[in-house]
Design an enzyme around this catalytic site. Sequence first.
Site, PDB file in Angstrom:
ATOM      1  CB  ALA A 199      54.308  28.563  22.902  1.00 58.53           C
ATOM      2  CD  GLU A 200      53.293  29.206  30.316  1.00 59.55           C
ATOM      3  OE1 GLU A 200      52.921  28.862  31.448  1.00 59.55           O
ATOM      4  OE2 GLU A 200      54.437  29.628  30.071  1.00 59.55           O
ATOM      5  CB  THR A 201      48.255  31.603  25.471  1.00 64.92           C
ATOM      6  OG1 THR A 201      48.868  32.690  26.177  1.00 64.92           O
ATOM      7  CG2 THR A 201      46.750  31.825  25.396  1.00 64.92           C
TER       8      THR A 201
END
Length: 162
Positions: free
Chosen positions: A74-76
């Site tokens: 998700a953060e990527t």
Amino acid sequence: MGEQHHVKFPQEVIDEYSALGVDLAAMFSAGHLGTRMGVQIVEASADRVVGTMPVEGNTQPYGLLHGGASAVLAETLGSVGAMLHGGSSKIAVGVDLNCTHHRGASSGLVTAVATPLHRGRSTATYEIVISDEDGRRVCSARLTCLLRDVRPSDAEQVGATG
């Protein structure tokens, strides 16, 4: 894991970064952690970022996809969207990430799609939906990134060639 693949970028993004001598593949990759986890970014624009990650190798002791692995995916993807929104004069730095895990995944690939909720001058927020191979939602995440001005020392970190 870690092999090179082609990410689809809008032509205007390719042109903008090429003019600066920036290696788009390196800048908009999953990074070292994402590479170790098998994250593949398959489509990238400020409006939509799509990526995949294998469940195998990213599980917790019960054999289910680890929540931290979902957070990395998700953060990527949210960070890539925020970087594309900010453009070549900004760097996206994650400041808030939350994930809700809806169901387990024990095999195959999960696919994540990041779409913007807010795109401002100083912050960008993306919703990231992670689904299993049957299209069932595994995780819902939200990432907010600070968009800060690029400093001269940042050029080395984002793949500038000269």
